[in-house]
Design an enzyme around this catalytic site. Structure first.
Site, short mmCIF file in Angstrom:
data_model
loop_
_atom_site.label_atom_id
_atom_site.label_comp_id
_atom_site.label_asym_id
_atom_site.label_seq_id
_atom_site.Cartn_x
_atom_site.Cartn_y
_atom_site.Cartn_z
N THR A 1 28.89 63.08 20.19
CA THR A 1 28.76 63.69 21.51
C THR A 1 28.68 62.60 22.58
O THR A 1 28.20 61.49 22.32
CB THR A 1 27.53 64.60 21.59
OG1 THR A 1 26.33 63.81 21.54
CG2 THR A 1 27.52 65.60 20.46
N SER B 1 31.09 60.82 23.93
CA SER B 1 31.77 59.66 23.35
C SER B 1 32.98 59.18 24.14
O SER B 1 33.85 58.52 23.60
CB SER B 1 32.18 59.96 21.91
OG SER B 1 32.86 61.20 21.80
N THR B 2 33.04 59.52 25.42
CA THR B 2 34.17 59.07 26.23
C THR B 2 33.96 57.69 26.83
O THR B 2 34.89 57.08 27.35
CB THR B 2 34.48 60.06 27.37
OG1 THR B 2 33.33 60.19 28.21
CG2 THR B 2 34.88 61.42 26.80
N ILE C 1 28.10 53.64 24.81
CA ILE C 1 27.66 53.59 23.42
C ILE C 1 28.41 54.62 22.58
O ILE C 1 28.84 54.34 21.45
CB ILE C 1 26.14 53.82 23.32
CG1 ILE C 1 25.39 52.63 23.94
CG2 ILE C 1 25.72 54.01 21.87
CD1 ILE C 1 23.89 52.84 24.06
N GLY C 2 28.60 55.82 23.12
CA GLY C 2 29.30 56.86 22.37
C GLY C 2 30.72 56.47 22.01
O GLY C 2 31.17 56.71 20.88
N SER D 1 16.00 55.72 22.13
CA SER D 1 15.91 54.58 23.03
C SER D 1 14.55 53.91 22.87
O SER D 1 13.57 54.56 22.46
CB SER D 1 16.08 55.04 24.48
OG SER D 1 15.67 54.07 25.40
N TYR E 1 12.90 60.47 31.39
CA TYR E 1 13.84 60.01 30.37
C TYR E 1 13.09 59.59 29.11
O TYR E 1 13.44 59.97 27.99
CB TYR E 1 14.65 58.83 30.91
CG TYR E 1 15.54 58.17 29.88
CD1 TYR E 1 16.72 58.78 29.47
CD2 TYR E 1 15.21 56.93 29.33
CE1 TYR E 1 17.54 58.18 28.52
CE2 TYR E 1 16.02 56.32 28.38
CZ TYR E 1 17.18 56.94 27.99
OH TYR E 1 17.99 56.35 27.05
#
Length: 264
Positions: free
Chosen positions: A13, A15-16, A19-20, A141, A154
């Site tokens: 998810t 992933s464009t 990190i993805g 994270s 976050y």
């Protein structure tokens, strides 16, 4: 160690980019069939085109969906009902003074960073358990353990994601399916560059801005630099492989030594 994920289908998810995108590339490089996800078809198609330029033989699936929405997640599951590797990477972040975080921001961070992952696990884990095989990795994270004062909403969401990972690992106990979280440290992505410039002088060249950010805002990093996305991806590819069959329910760190703790 040669990791071969041929015959495996992965969904990553968010992933464009960042990190993805690096995780998707790493899984594809290992031979997996990879579904690329982003909110719009255009961004997904662009990411696939970029990845094909690097890996022309990769088997890639366009999986556009706004996974902060339950109906979109259900539609994606109908499109791609059988997944061997699920990587919940989708997440948002940004700096907001603690006393200025609104109720809506609290809800939005929980829904996108936590609930989107829990929802997909709920959809895909039963099939993995039935097949007695599968890998789930949730990208957390260092902020889950070292709550940053400039974005505690976050940090809250990533702490919750650790609990989600551990809980679902218990649900999958004894089935051969592993569920882990990855504690990623400060990582060099486009979004992080924007974040860094929220905290340091916008006129500084990037290398100088990065050094000042690490010195002033992340001084406990033993790496003393931002982590590259591919370094996160390397760990995820390993956790997705048969070599990681005995690692489950874990919060695995790739944080550059940022978290000042012997464990996890």
């Amino acid at each position: 160690m040669h990791i071969d994920l041929s015959g495996r289908t992965a969904l990553v998810t968010g992933s464009t980019q960042g990190i993805g995108a690096a995780i998707a590339a790493g899984l594809a490089r290992a031979g997996a069939r990879v579904a690329i996800n982003g909110r719009s078809a255009d961004t997904v198609d662009s990411a696939i085109a970029t990845l094909r330029g690097e890996l022309p033989d990769a088997e890639l699936i366009a999986a556009p969906a706004d996974l902060g929405d339950a109906d979109a997640a259900d539609a994606l599951f109908e499109q791609l009902p059988d997944v061997d590797i699920l990587v919940n990477n989708l997440g948002i972040f940004g700096a907001t003074p603690a006393l200025e975080i609104t109720d809506e921001q609290w809800r939005r961070y929980f829904e996108i960073n936590v609930l989107s992952a829990a929802r997909l696990i709920r959809l895909y884990l039963p099939g993995m358990m039935e097949r007695r095989d599968g890998r789930i990795a949730n990208i957390a994270s260092d902020s889950a353990l070292v709550i940053p004062e400039e974005m505690i909403h976050y940090g809250m969401s990533k702490t919750a994601l650790l609990a989600v990972s551990r809980g679902y690992a218990k649900e999958a106990a004894g089935t051969g399916v592993t569920v882990n979280s990855v504690i990623a440290g400060p990582t060099h992505t486009g979004g992080v560059e924007d974040f860094v410039y929220q905290l340091v002088d916008k006129d500084l060249p990037w290398e100088e801005a990065q050094r000042e950010f690490m010195r002033e805002h992340r001084p406990q990093s033993l790496l003393q630099r931002l982590i590259e996305p591919e370094e996160i991806a390397n760990l995820v590819v390993y956790l997705s492989s048969p070599f990681a069959s005995a690692t489950t329910g874990a919060a695995v760190r790739v944080d550059g030594g940022y978290v000042d703790s012997i464990v996890p």
